[in-house]
Design a protein around this motif. Structure first.
Motif, short mmCIF file in Angstrom:
data_model
loop_
_atom_site.label_atom_id
_atom_site.label_comp_id
_atom_site.label_asym_id
_atom_site.label_seq_id
_atom_site.Cartn_x
_atom_site.Cartn_y
_atom_site.Cartn_z
N GLU A 187 32.54 37.88 39.61
CA GLU A 187 31.13 37.89 39.22
C GLU A 187 30.97 37.94 37.70
N ALA A 188 31.86 38.63 37.01
CA ALA A 188 31.79 38.64 35.55
C ALA A 188 32.10 37.26 34.98
N ALA A 189 33.05 36.55 35.57
CA ALA A 189 33.40 35.21 35.10
C ALA A 189 32.28 34.22 35.36
N ARG A 190 31.51 34.43 36.42
CA ARG A 190 30.41 33.52 36.75
C ARG A 190 29.40 33.40 35.61
N VAL A 191 29.18 34.48 34.86
CA VAL A 191 28.20 34.45 33.78
C VAL A 191 28.87 34.30 32.42
N ASP A 203 40.63 33.08 40.27
CA ASP A 203 41.36 32.30 39.28
C ASP A 203 41.63 30.90 39.80
N TRP A 204 42.57 30.75 40.73
CA TRP A 204 42.98 29.42 41.18
C TRP A 204 41.83 28.61 41.77
N SER A 205 40.96 29.25 42.53
CA SER A 205 39.87 28.50 43.16
C SER A 205 38.79 28.09 42.16
N MET A 206 38.80 28.65 40.95
CA MET A 206 37.81 28.33 39.95
C MET A 206 38.29 27.26 38.96
N ARG A 207 39.53 26.80 39.09
CA ARG A 207 40.07 25.83 38.14
C ARG A 207 39.75 24.39 38.58
N ASP A 208 39.84 23.49 37.62
CA ASP A 208 39.66 22.07 37.88
C ASP A 208 41.05 21.43 38.08
N TRP A 209 41.33 20.98 39.30
CA TRP A 209 42.63 20.40 39.62
C TRP A 209 42.55 18.88 39.80
N SER A 210 41.50 18.27 39.33
CA SER A 210 41.27 16.85 39.65
C SER A 210 42.34 15.92 39.07
N ALA A 211 43.04 16.34 38.03
CA ALA A 211 44.04 15.46 37.39
C ALA A 211 45.42 15.59 38.00
N THR A 213 33.12 26.60 51.07
CA THR A 213 31.86 27.26 50.74
C THR A 213 31.95 28.00 49.41
N HIS A 214 33.06 28.66 49.20
CA HIS A 214 33.27 29.41 47.96
C HIS A 214 33.25 28.48 46.75
N LEU A 215 33.87 27.31 46.88
CA LEU A 215 33.97 26.40 45.74
C LEU A 215 32.66 25.69 45.44
N ARG A 216 31.80 25.60 46.44
CA ARG A 216 30.50 24.99 46.16
C ARG A 216 29.68 25.82 45.19
N GLY A 217 29.97 27.13 45.11
CA GLY A 217 29.26 27.99 44.17
C GLY A 217 30.02 28.21 42.89
N ARG A 218 31.03 27.36 42.63
CA ARG A 218 31.88 27.54 41.45
C ARG A 218 31.08 27.35 40.17
N ARG A 219 31.19 28.30 39.24
CA ARG A 219 30.54 28.20 37.93
C ARG A 219 31.21 29.18 36.99
N GLY A 220 30.95 29.03 35.71
CA GLY A 220 31.49 29.95 34.74
C GLY A 220 32.95 29.66 34.43
#
Length: 932
Positions: free
Chosen positions: A127-131, A153-161, A501-508
């Motif tokens: 929650e702290a990372a979200r803001v 951590d891992w679920s909040m990263r961009d792995w597209s590459a 569901t968790h990743l759909r709310g990814r921000r911060g």
């Protein structure tokens, strides 16, 4: 310093000027209690989705973590409250954007640092990372740290590459991944590959049915030899397989145990069970085992001794299929075919390759004396690898082997080490969820009722009887390698959906999670803006003991993947190769060597952790603690540790975070406690002075809480905030004899002040003019009605009137396993010394027994006058708090309507009582004269 020399200078909190001064935070003045209470019952606010990603213990709802973080980072500005409410209630993306901007503005463009020193699964760092804060979570447990990395951590990263995985899917996607992260689809792909390889490797041990489908699972039991006839018999605790369902015209199924010569077998019958289990409760003596051959009964101690002597044998009983295909909810039980029985008994984990430097199967010993946590260890199962039957162990060992192999193949295919580690971590999390539905402890759960009136679903039960105990029983359920609840395929579905569901709310930003000791934080002095944490809850859960079951398997998957967590031996001399227990800040129920984790250890260690928090905090930093416990002593230890560490409590905000608990009332409130570093030079005060200030502060707060709609039970908890804020203004509080007033004095005074400030409207009579038991009973009824209340919570209330809970038992309270309940039935005896509340109850019973005359007699015998204002006020209060249909309410309402008649009859009743007393005296007089 003598009491006369105490300085009476009013305390003024320290202020800080200049840019960047954020000492006054929102949490010091406001907290979205109502929003948190509403959100914890919703999917977005409960945290159930986040909890489904990895099984960890006793985590608070995400709405409370979110509220704690936001109110800590934001200044005391009413303009932010609406956005905080929206973020807490609904997870509003727009609200988060506004709040992230407000946080940046509040810190003048500097990124604030937020640390959770007991991070658990990582809800607060998330929650702290979200803001946009720099969020760091530390935890002593490597299992918890892994859970935090998965979530924050891992679920909040961009792995597209990342390079594509070297696996192909042969299963159509059932989830819509269009608006989710690539991590979800690759996680699913890895799970499919691990599942496919495992099914191929173990196919011969799980034979398919004639239609090619494999059973959902298998029912097992344990057998032992009889001490009298020496024949081996099964320990079966229930014969029910599926309850009937009248609406579906389903007769249900049950087992029938049949003995043939020296052997036994089970058959499946339609309808209810018509026999008796062989292992069942024997009243106060606990469970016992009855031999079906000779009927000899073995005590529980004898049964356990068989296990320690190595005389248990695992026995497969039945198979469970889906009645009409894989997706059918109805489970159908049948006898095992001979080939299925042979296959089940032939499975052995001995041929599995080593997991790196470790044995394939966990051989770590369960710490001695740990039967209250790992219950199987009380029956002769001495290491973690013995908790399952051989085929279960083979399944989990094979899954582990293939996760490790797939991790290596991903690296060889050009996938980055970080991404391969993350994917292996999510596969390991699925294995951990599978462990919850394995071992001799995962029983067959039969929903419904024997009369067929309920829904008769069947499922495999959770191994954890509650979050603090790994349960054990002899008849247990094993899931297979096909489809169904608890299987690898089923867990893949139920795990991938919450991740999406968790990743759909990814921000911060991403958070950083580290395994560290809270009593030795790895941060420089004065570098942290806020410490927001949810510390271990006293004696509720022995976290390392219950999670060692996960740890021993995670070592075999993740030692090469996350060496900072699982490669090295972190255990102690008492429990080698397990998690660090010496530095675990809990109260341990059983001492089994090493450090003695008693109450003093808990308070001392928690104080050290808070000292570390104070060291790393900036001068204008805040400490926020989320805590909940039913034992007043736990609160005393926590608040004592905060004060010893040099913090002043500024606020306490209760939240009803356990609304999912049904049935008996329990401590359903956790409190978010705001703290600031105490001023360096604080005055000394007298206890009388501080008593007045605490009472005044709490009563003033009650008015605002009433306006805000805060429940009365919650106000009792919230009162600690203003009471501790006043208490913390002074370096010492002196009693008239010169000794220091202890903290407990002001916890009791806080509760008493809430009670005294509450508008009970007892005919406007001051509450303090009632006798103490009546004050206690009236307040209890207002708080809890006629529900059961746990002992710890009841003790909180009794302390407000300096009463001992034991003294209330019988006269005012009844006790059961569920807790205490207020008595409203008529006491068996009463006198002129009985409390007013008891007399009111006697009046209700007397009305039912004999109307106005009987009530008048009660008043006369108890020496109560017709115009006793206190008595009639209590009668009115009882009636107000009960539903109109309640028998006691009906009786007392009738008493109220006939009060005038009853009053005129009291003198007559008293005269009759006097004549009866004189007559009894005359009868005994000659006998007494003879004695003289």
């Amino acid at each position: 310093m003598s009491i006369d020399e105490v300085k009476r200078t009013p305390y003024a909190p320290a202020t800080h000027g200049g840019a960047g001064d954020v000492r006054e935070r929102l949490i010091d003045h406001w907290f979205p209690c109502t929003a948190v209470d509403a959100a914890v019952g919703t999917p977005a606010g409960s945290g159930r989705n986040e909890k489904a990603i990895f099984p960890w213990f006793a985590s608070r709802p995400i709405a409370q973590a979110r509220a704690a973080v936001l109110t800590t980072l934001l200044p005391n500005d009413a303009a932010h409250r609406q956005s905080v409410e929206a973020a807490v209630r609904h997870g509003s993306a727009e609200a988060f954007d506004r709040l992230a901007e407000a946080v940046t503005k509040n810190y003048h463009g500097r990124t604030p640092v937020v640390v959770d020193i007991f991070s658990g699964r990582g809800m607060i760092p998330l929650e702290a990372a979200r803001v946009g804060a720099t969020a760091v979570g530390t935890d002593l447990s490597p299992v918890a740290t892994l859970a935090g990395r998965l979530l924050a951590d891992w679920s909040m990263r961009d792995w597209s590459a990342e390079a594509p995985l070297p696996f192909e899917s042969d299963v159509p996607a059932v989830l819509d991944f269009a608006d989710t992260h690539r991590l979800v689809s690759d996680t699913r792909l890895l799970h499919e590959e691990v599942g496919r390889r495992t099914r191929q490797a173990l196919a011969k041990f799980y034979p398919a049915n004639q239609d090619g489908r494999r059973p959902w699972g298998y029912l097992w039991t344990v057998s032992m030899p009889c001490d009298q006839c020496h024949r081996r018999f099964p320990l079966i605790g229930s014969l029910v397989l599926r309850h009937p369902n009248s609406r579906k015209q389903d007769l249900g199924q049950a087992m029938s145990l049949i003995t043939v010569g020296d052997t036994w077998k089970v058959e499946v019958v339609d309808g209810p069970a018509n026999g008796q289990p062989t292992y069942s409760s024997a009243g106060k003596k606990g469970k016992s085992a009855r031999c079906p051959f000779c009927s000899h009964v073995h005590t529980l101690e004898t049964v356990k001794a068989k296990g320690f002597a190595g005389q248990y044998v695992d026995e497969p009983l039945l198979a469970a299929d889906f009645a009409n295909g894989d997706g059918d909810a109805k489970k159908h039980f049948r006898q095992l075919r001979d080939e299925e029985r042979r296959a089940a008994l032939s499975a052995s984990p001995d041929e599995l390759p080593k997991a790196g430097q470790l044995s394939a199967i966990p051989d770590e010993a369960i710490p001695p004396g740990n039967v209250h946590t790992v219950m199987a260890s009380g029956y002769g199962y001495t290491n973690y690898g013995q908790l399952m039957c051989d085929r279960q162990t083979l399944l989990f060992g094979t899954l582990t082997e293939h996760i490790r192999a797939c991790h290596e193949e991903m690296l060889d295919a050009g996938v980055s080490a970080a991404y391969a580690n993350a994917l292996a971590g999510f596969a390991a999390a699925t294995l951990m969820r599978g462990l919850r539905y394995a071992t001799r402890g995962a029983r067959l759960r039969c929903h419904g009722k024997p009369d067929g009136s309920g829904n008769n679903n069947v499922q495999v039960g959770d191994l954890f009887a509650n979050e603090a105990v790994l349960s054990f029983q002899f008849d247990f359920f094993e899931v297979g390698i096909g489809k169904g609840p608890g299987t690898w395929a089923g867990l893949t579905e139920t795990g991938t959906t919450p991740l999406a569901t968790h990743l759909r709310g990814r921000r911060g930003t991403t958070a950083r999670l580290r395994r560290e000791n809270a009593m030795a934080l790895p941060f420089r002095d004065g570098t942290v803006d806020a410490v927001v944490t949810d510390p271990p809850y006293y004696d509720m859960i022995e976290y390392s003991d219950v999670s060692d079951y996960f740890y021993v398997w995670l070592r075999r998957i993740m030692a090469d993947v996350q060496p900072d967590l699982f490669a090295e031996t972190i255990g102690t001399e008492v429990a080698p190769n397990l998690q660090n227990k010496d530095d675990e800040i809990i109260v341990r129920r059983v001492y089994n060597g090493g450090v003695r984790h008693d109450r003093e250890f808990y308070e001392r260690s928690l104080s050290r952790a808070f000292h570390e928090a104070r060291r790393v905090l900036r001068p204008d930093g805040h400490l926020v603690v989320v805590f909940g416990h039913s034992d007043p002593d736990a609160w005393l230890r926590l608040l004592g540790a905060l004060r010893d560490a040099g913090f002043v409590v500024t606020s306490a905000w209760p939240s009803r975070t356990e609304t999912s608990n049904t049935g008996v009332a329990s401590i359903k409130v956790t409190v978010t406690i705001g703290c600031r570093v105490a001023a360096p030079q604080r005055p000394i005060a007298t206890a009388a002075q501080v008593d007045r200030e605490v009472a005044t502060a709490v009563k003033a707060a009650v008015k605002q809480w009433d306006a805000d709609g805060l429940a009365l039970t919650d106000q009792l908890m919230a009162a600690y905030g203003p009471a501790m804020e006043v208490y913390g203004r002074y370096s010492s509080v002196l009693l008239p004899n010169g000794e220091r007033a202890n903290l407990d004095r002001y916890l009791t005074l806080a509760r008493t002040s809430v009670r005294d400030a509450t508008a009970l409207k007892l005919d406007q009579l001051p509450l303090e003019t009632f006798d103490a038991p009546t004050r206690f009973a009236v307040f209890w009824q207002r708080l809890y009605g006629r529900t059961d209340v746990p002992k710890g919570e009841a003790r909180f209330l009794a302390q407000a009137d300096n009463l001992r809970l034991e003294d209330m038992r019988g006269a005012l309270l009844t006790e059961s396993k569920s807790g205490f309940k207020l008595r409203l039935d008529g006491p068996a005896t009463f006198s002129d010394r009985s409390s007013t509340f008891e007399i009111a109850r006697v009046m209700a019973k007397a009305w039912d027994d004999g109307g106005t005359e009987a009530v008048a007699t009660v008043l006369a015998k108890s020496d109560r006058q017709a115009n006793d204002a206190h008595l009639w006020a209590v009668v009115a209060e009882i009636v107000r708090q009960l539903p109109a249909s309640d028998p006691v309410a009906k009786a007392l309402s009738a008493v109220q309507r006939n009060a005038g008649t009853i009053g005129t009859m009291i003198q007559y009743a008293a005269a009759v009582a006097d004549r009866e007393a004189d007559a009894r005296a005359q009868l005994t007089l000659p006998f007494e004269e003879d004695l003289s």
